[in-house]
Design a protein around this motif. Structure first.
Motif, PDB file in Angstrom:
ATOM      1  N   SER A 193       0.831  -1.183   0.000  1.00  7.94           N
ATOM      2  CA  SER A 193       0.000   0.000   0.000  1.00  7.94           C
ATOM      3  C   SER A 193       0.876   1.247   0.000  1.00  7.94           C
ATOM      4  O   SER A 193       1.547   1.548   0.965  1.00  7.94           O
ATOM      5  N   GLY A 194       0.875   1.930  -1.119  1.00 13.98           N
ATOM      6  CA  GLY A 194       1.722   3.106  -1.278  1.00 13.98           C
ATOM      7  C   GLY A 194       1.514   4.149  -0.204  1.00 13.98           C
ATOM      8  O   GLY A 194       2.473   4.674   0.357  1.00 13.98           O
ATOM      9  N   SER A 195       0.264   4.429   0.122  1.00 11.05           N
ATOM     10  CA  SER A 195       0.013   5.520   1.061  1.00 11.05           C
ATOM     11  C   SER A 195       0.431   5.142   2.484  1.00 11.05           C
ATOM     12  O   SER A 195       0.958   5.971   3.220  1.00 11.05           O
ATOM     13  N   ASN A 196       0.241   3.865   2.847  1.00 12.99           N
ATOM     14  CA  ASN A 196       0.707   3.420   4.165  1.00 12.99           C
ATOM     15  C   ASN A 196       2.216   3.538   4.268  1.00 12.99           C
ATOM     16  O   ASN A 196       2.749   3.942   5.286  1.00 12.99           O
ATOM     17  N   LEU A 197       2.867   3.172   3.184  1.00 13.76           N
ATOM     18  CA  LEU A 197       4.324   3.205   3.168  1.00 13.76           C
ATOM     19  C   LEU A 197       4.803   4.647   3.286  1.00 13.76           C
ATOM     20  O   LEU A 197       5.713   4.958   4.052  1.00 13.76           O
ATOM     21  N   ARG A 198       4.154   5.531   2.532  1.00 14.28           N
ATOM     22  CA  ARG A 198       4.486   6.957   2.578  1.00 14.28           C
ATOM     23  C   ARG A 198       4.380   7.457   4.025  1.00 14.28           C
ATOM     24  O   ARG A 198       5.219   8.174   4.521  1.00 14.28           O
ATOM     25  N   ALA A 255       4.505   5.672   6.778  1.00 15.05           N
ATOM     26  CA  ALA A 255       5.531   5.064   7.635  1.00 15.05           C
ATOM     27  C   ALA A 255       6.868   5.772   7.458  1.00 15.05           C
ATOM     28  O   ALA A 255       7.583   6.031   8.425  1.00 15.05           O
ATOM     29  N   ILE A 256       7.199   6.105   6.200  1.00 12.72           N
ATOM     30  CA  ILE A 256       8.455   6.802   5.933  1.00 12.72           C
ATOM     31  C   ILE A 256       8.408   8.176   6.597  1.00 12.72           C
ATOM     32  O   ILE A 256       9.357   8.598   7.271  1.00 12.72           O
ATOM     33  N   ALA A 257       7.290   8.863   6.423  1.00  9.18           N
ATOM     34  CA  ALA A 257       7.139  10.210   6.993  1.00  9.18           C
ATOM     35  C   ALA A 257       7.346  10.182   8.507  1.00  9.18           C
ATOM     36  O   ALA A 257       8.055  11.017   9.076  1.00  9.18           O
ATOM     37  N   LYS A 258       6.738   9.203   9.141  1.00  4.89           N
ATOM     38  CA  LYS A 258       6.810   9.096  10.599  1.00  4.89           C
ATOM     39  C   LYS A 258       8.248   8.856  11.062  1.00  4.89           C
ATOM     40  O   LYS A 258       8.765   9.551  11.935  1.00  4.89           O
ATOM     41  N   ALA A 259       8.892   7.860  10.449  1.00  3.68           N
ATOM     42  CA  ALA A 259      10.243   7.490  10.876  1.00  3.68           C
ATOM     43  C   ALA A 259      11.227   8.633  10.626  1.00  3.68           C
ATOM     44  O   ALA A 259      12.060   8.952  11.469  1.00  3.68           O
ATOM     45  N   MET A 260      11.107   9.271   9.460  1.00  5.80           N
ATOM     46  CA  MET A 260      12.063  10.309   9.108  1.00  5.80           C
ATOM     47  C   MET A 260      11.828  11.578   9.937  1.00  5.80           C
ATOM     48  O   MET A 260      12.781  12.239  10.358  1.00  5.80           O
ATOM     49  N   VAL A 306      19.468  -2.167   3.710  1.00  6.47           N
ATOM     50  CA  VAL A 306      19.824  -1.636   2.393  1.00  6.47           C
ATOM     51  C   VAL A 306      18.612  -0.905   1.840  1.00  6.47           C
ATOM     52  O   VAL A 306      17.533  -1.501   1.693  1.00  6.47           O
ATOM     53  N   ALA A 307      18.776   0.381   1.560  1.00  3.93           N
ATOM     54  CA  ALA A 307      17.647   1.152   1.032  1.00  3.93           C
ATOM     55  C   ALA A 307      17.378   0.717  -0.402  1.00  3.93           C
ATOM     56  O   ALA A 307      18.270   0.715  -1.238  1.00  3.93           O
ATOM     57  N   ILE A 308      16.143   0.305  -0.667  1.00  3.48           N
ATOM     58  CA  ILE A 308      15.771  -0.148  -2.014  1.00  3.48           C
ATOM     59  C   ILE A 308      14.543   0.639  -2.477  1.00  3.48           C
ATOM     60  O   ILE A 308      13.502   0.628  -1.813  1.00  3.48           O
ATOM     61  N   ALA A 309      14.691   1.330  -3.591  1.00  2.70           N
ATOM     62  CA  ALA A 309      13.571   2.103  -4.140  1.00  2.70           C
ATOM     63  C   ALA A 309      12.583   1.134  -4.772  1.00  2.70           C
ATOM     64  O   ALA A 309      12.962   0.283  -5.576  1.00  2.70           O
ATOM     65  N   LEU A 310      11.321   1.257  -4.388  1.00  2.00           N
ATOM     66  CA  LEU A 310      10.307   0.362  -4.941  1.00  2.00           C
ATOM     67  C   LEU A 310       9.831   0.908  -6.281  1.00  2.00           C
ATOM     68  O   LEU A 310       9.715   2.110  -6.457  1.00  2.00           O
ATOM     69  N   LYS A 311       9.524  -0.003  -7.179  1.00  2.00           N
ATOM     70  CA  LYS A 311       9.012   0.442  -8.481  1.00  2.00           C
ATOM     71  C   LYS A 311       7.628   1.055  -8.325  1.00  2.00           C
ATOM     72  O   LYS A 311       7.188   1.834  -9.169  1.00  2.00           O
ATOM     73  N   THR A 312       6.954   0.679  -7.261  1.00  2.00           N
ATOM     74  CA  THR A 312       5.614   1.220  -7.031  1.00  2.00           C
ATOM     75  C   THR A 312       5.685   2.530  -6.247  1.00  2.00           C
ATOM     76  O   THR A 312       4.661   3.083  -5.883  1.00  2.00           O
ATOM     77  N   GLY A 313       6.879   3.008  -5.985  1.00  2.00           N
ATOM     78  CA  GLY A 313       7.049   4.262  -5.255  1.00  2.00           C
ATOM     79  C   GLY A 313       7.442   4.006  -3.811  1.00  2.00           C
ATOM     80  O   GLY A 313       7.053   3.008  -3.215  1.00  2.00           O
ATOM     81  N   GLY A 314       8.221   4.916  -3.256  1.00  2.00           N
ATOM     82  CA  GLY A 314       8.660   4.768  -1.868  1.00  2.00           C
ATOM     83  C   GLY A 314       9.944   3.966  -1.764  1.00  2.00           C
ATOM     84  O   GLY A 314      10.486   3.489  -2.762  1.00  2.00           O
ATOM     85  N   VAL A 315      10.402   3.839  -0.539  1.00  2.00           N
ATOM     86  CA  VAL A 315      11.656   3.144  -0.281  1.00  2.00           C
ATOM     87  C   VAL A 315      11.446   2.176   0.875  1.00  2.00           C
ATOM     88  O   VAL A 315      10.778   2.507   1.838  1.00  2.00           O
TER      89      VAL A 315
END
Lengths: 90, 360
Positions: free
Chosen positions: B139-144, B146-151, B228-237
């Motif tokens: 889920s792109g938006s969930n991932l977004r 999660a990234i926002a929160k952690a960063m 290892v940071a991996i960029a997802l093809k569906t967006g996000g890391v």
């Protein structure tokens, strides 16, 4: 191997690694990754599969310098092909 | 009398359920305790049973429909007077079927089994279900989020300091080239993996870069779970970790990394890989910036940035020549280390990159 043969193989390789990409829409004279969703890992797999199909090894120092697919095709076509050398004797 | 069968609540946080399948049809005589339908909740698919005996009049809920808890999904004709008080709806317990291996794995790692959807017979949770992380990845938006929160947390809490070194790669690339010439194509060593190996080696010498800062205390980690940071093809890391990376030789690391990248893109990561990283490496690959100053992934205390390898003028013995270089950066937590520690760590990394034969 001539450039046409290598391009044919490259089409097969793309189909295996990124079947969602329509190779005919790629302009091989332009930077690949500005046109399609291919990351550095995919590109590495393309190089590996091309190696498997042609027997031609492309060193990393070359891979890093290619700016488009034409350069990869030209480089590969200029290398002696181990597979072709073998075939007449078989 | 007519009895409306409600969508049952299958957990305190359930507010609706999706009807997956009816096991009854109008006209059927239903016994108490008989399975009447399958309902999918956010957690799993559950069979629901009837609490009454009677004859099915009609099915109000359609297969595939999301129905709020309490809303009637079917009507039964049951014996008894219409005036009789409705007994309170009993909430059936959601019984999770779990294989013993999955239960042990989950208990050992504190995995919440109610969050997992089983893939075995009758929805039984198997070991692989526990190992595979089933949520936010797709889920792109969930991932977004999660990234926002952690960063945001990291930037607010962690006093970062940043260092950079440029390292020439001539020797390393030549060494990799010599190896790869003699390897079969599928065993080809990836240059980034060789860089990771050098990072792991330096981390072993500088344990203050590998661990967690929790409750105002730094705890170094003996194992190196290299995120290892991996960029997802569906967006996000995503930052999945190569677990116990310090135990792997170069060849094993090469295989493990490729497997990790492919599983990351397919959404087939295991829980531990996403939660147990002890340090992070971000790699710009062949496209992107020459240098990257990353944000530490809490509760980790360091992040190593590997810029895009590129040709640059290098001065050697008073002669300027073009050579491949890489800008390596360190973002580290000032609560744990100082610039001097960081500089030593980078110097160690530079030495390792210039002596690749020691990386095997």
């Amino acid at each position: 191997m001539n450039t046409t043969q290598i391009k044919e193989l490259l089409i097969q390789v793309f189909h295996e690694i990124a079947p969602e990409i329509d190779f005919s829409k790629i302009d091989t004279a332009k930077p690949l990754r500005e046109q399609v969703e291919i990351d550095s890992f995919d590109f590495y797999r393309i190089i590996v599969q091309l190696h498997q199909k042609t027997g031609i090894y492309v060193p990393d120092s070359k891979v890093m310098e290619f700016t488009n697919l034409d350069e990869l095709i030209t480089y590969t076509s200029e290398q002696p092909s181990p597979h072709q050398q073998l075939s007449p004797g078989l | 009398m007519i009895y409306n069968v409600p969508m049952p609540s299958l957990g305190a946080d359930m507010d609706h359920g999706k009807l997956m399948n009816w096991k009854i049809k109008p006209g059927d005589e239903v016994k108490k305790g008989q399975m009447i339908a399958e309902v999918e909740t956010t957690k799993s698919t559950v069979e629901i049973e009837s609490f009454k005996e009677g004859r099915v009049l009609d099915l109000l809920g359609k297969v595939g429909e999301d129905v709020p808890v309490g809303q009637p999904i079917a009507r039964f004709e049951v014996a008894g007077s219409d005036l009789a008080p409705e007994p309170p709806v009993k909430i059936p317990e959601m019984r999770l079927k779990i294989s013993p291996a999955a239960r042990k794995f989950a208990t050992d790692r504190n995995v919440d089994l109610t969050q997992i959807k089983g893939s075995g017979p009758e929805g039984q949770i198997e070991l692989k279900d526990v190992e595979v992380k089933t949520h936010p990845i797709k889920s792109g938006s969930n991932l977004r989020e999660a990234i926002a929160k952690a960063m945001s947390h990291s930037k607010k809490e962690i006093p970062h300091y940043y260092l950079k070194s440029q390292v020439t790669l001539g020797v390393l690339l030549k060494w990799v080239d010599e190896k790869n010439k003699n390897l079969s194509p599928e065993n080809r060593l990836l240059v980034p993996v060789v860089l990771f190996k050098a990072v792991i080696k330096s981390l072993q010498d500088y344990p203050q870069m590998n661990g967690y800062f929790k409750n105002e205390v730094y705890e170094p980690s003996q194992p190196i779970h290299l995120g290892v940071a991996i960029a997802l093809k569906t967006g996000g890391v995503l930052v999945p970790a190569l677990l116990d990376a310090e135990k792997m030789n170069l060849r094993e690391l090469n295989t493990a990394f490729q497997d990790l990248v492919q599983r990351t893109q397919k959404g087939e990561l295991r829980n531990r890989e996403l939660t147990e990283g002890t340090v992070t490496v971000t790699n710009m690959g062949d496209l992107g910036s020459e240098e990257v100053f990353g944000i530490i992934f809490p509760p980790q205390v360091a992040l190593i940035g590997l810029g895009r390898m590129h040709k640059a003028p290098v001065v050697e013995k008073e002669i300027i020549k073009p050579e491949f270089v890489i800008d390596i950066t360190l973002s580290a937590d000032h609560r744990v280390t100082d610039g001097l520690n960081g500089a030593r760590f980078l110097a160690s990394l530079e030495r390792n990159l210039k002596n690749p034969s020691q990386l095997e």
